[in-house]
Design an enzyme around this catalytic site. Structure first.
Site, PDB file in Angstrom:
ATOM      1  N   SER A 150     -11.723 -41.009  16.219  1.00  0.00           N
ATOM      2  CA  SER A 150     -12.413 -39.903  16.860  1.00  0.00           C
ATOM      3  C   SER A 150     -11.501 -38.674  16.890  1.00  0.00           C
ATOM      4  CB  SER A 150     -12.880 -40.346  18.252  1.00  0.00           C
ATOM      5  OG  SER A 150     -13.862 -39.486  18.758  1.00  0.00           O
ATOM      6  N   ASP A 290     -23.343 -44.310  14.601  1.00  0.00           N
ATOM      7  CA  ASP A 290     -22.280 -43.480  15.157  1.00  0.00           C
ATOM      8  C   ASP A 290     -22.761 -42.047  15.382  1.00  0.00           C
ATOM      9  OD1 ASP A 290     -19.807 -42.553  15.977  1.00  0.00           O
ATOM     10  OD2 ASP A 290     -18.860 -42.736  14.009  1.00  0.00           O
ATOM     11  N   HIS A 317     -20.084 -45.486  17.666  1.00  0.00           N
ATOM     12  CA  HIS A 317     -18.807 -44.775  17.683  1.00  0.00           C
ATOM     13  C   HIS A 317     -17.641 -45.705  17.984  1.00  0.00           C
ATOM     14  CE1 HIS A 317     -16.531 -41.111  17.562  1.00  0.00           C
ATOM     15  NE2 HIS A 317     -16.063 -41.267  18.782  1.00  0.00           N
TER      16      HIS A 317
END
Length: 338
Positions: A150, A290, A317
């Site tokens: 991320s 995601d 995610h």
């Protein structure tokens, strides 16, 4: 970069870890010290479970790191946020060390066990990039694999563009190469996942910047995050712990008040036109559900010199949790190939 939970707004960030010295003279094998001589941050000659404090920001502050496992392949883990600690990456412990891979956690400055200064000037991408290099030097790493999840994926891309000579491999997990692509994906997900009534309400609250409204929180927590952030019920404890310890000041300054709008200092971040400069062996990882578009992850791999892409069919995610077997099968396969 892209995880936020309004449920935890009332919680404080974890206190910074502090160094201590023992009045006893203790000799033990296996000290984690990387260099001989006096170290003001780390006691010598004792075992500390792989934990090492590293000076950053020119030595003004210190960050917490922890080594686990041992082996020729060494992986430094960059967690997401900005403003989250390493805790949600603890799934790594069940897979990397047993595979003979040496892994290093670290809490970025401002979160978790690291120092938590109240200085907005510190919460910028260039300063965090410098911090990653300070951590690399402090740990004595070279020819290592850098893993970024991320927001950590942003840091990993930036590091590869500035310090590629130190890398053995690069993993970019669940992060696209630009803010605009991210916003396009989240806008599409809102339309797909919400009923027309909920979408209208959500957009109205966002337009009014009523991010703390209970109705906004309810839609996020009940209708969006369980489908795009983590699809497990209940969420794993390391995940909820990380969200409980988030530093909202950092998140708000760099991302903004909402997961679905970027108003912070990352709003203009774009690196699509520079991915071709990354020549080190690389892996991009994404998931069907995601908040990062799987097609973006595929495109990123085609733009880098020596990269491949893996898309988890059942993950979101946090696919290292909700599509765990598939995720780690392919991550370990890559790490075994570098």
């Amino acid at each position: 970069m892209n995880m936020k939970r309004r449920t935890f707004l009332g919680y404080s960030a974890a206190l910074a870890a502090t160094a201590c010295t023992s009045p006893l003279s203790i000799t033990a094998q296996g000290s984690s010290a990387k260099s001989p001589g006096l170290d003001a941050l780390n006691p010598s000659g004792i075992r500390v479970a792989g934990i090492r404090m590293v000076p950053v920001a020119g030595g003004k502050y210190k960050v917490w790191t922890k080594r686990m496992g041992s082996g020729p392949v060494k992986v430094l883990l960059l967690h997401g946020g900005p403003g989250f600690p390493h805790d949600y990456l603890e799934a790594m412990e069940s897979f990397l060390p047993p595979a003979g891979i040496e892994m290093y956690y670290y809490d970025q400055l401002g979160v978790g066990n690291s120092d938590i200064p109240d200085d907005p000037a510190l919460w910028t991408l260039p300063r965090y990039l410098t911090e990653v290099e300070e951590v690399r030097r402090g740990l004595g790493l070279d020819h290592f694999v850098l893993y970024g999840h991320s927001w950590g994926g942003i840091l990993a891309m930036e590091y590869a563009l500035h310090y590629q000579q130190h890398l053995r491999g690069l993993v970019i997990s669940n992060m696209t190469a630009g803010t605009q692509a991210y916003l396009k994906r989240t806008a599409a997900l809102k339309t797909q996942l919400l009923s027309p009534e909920a979408l209208a309400k959500f957009n109205a609250l966002e337009a009014a910047k009523r991010y703390d409204d209970p109705a906004y929180t309810r839609i996020v927590m009940e209708d969006l995050y369980p489908k795009m952030i983590c699809r497990l019920t209940p969420w794993p404890e390391p995940v909820t712990r990380a969200f409980r310890l988030v530093n909202e000041k950092i998140y708000n300054q760099m991302q903004g008040k909402s997961e679905f709008e970027v108003t912070g200092n990352l709003k203009d971040w774009e690196r699509w036109d520079r991915l071709h400069e990354i020549k080190v062996k690389a892996l991009t990882m994404g998931s069907k559900y995601d908040e990062m578009d799987p097609d973006d992850m595929r495109k990123m791999a085609t733009l880098m010199g020596d990269a491949k892409c893996v898309i988890c069919p059942n993950g979101s995610h946090l696919d290292l949790w909700d599509d765990q077997a598939f995720y780690f099968q392919h991550l370990l396969g890559f790490l075994g190939s570098v």
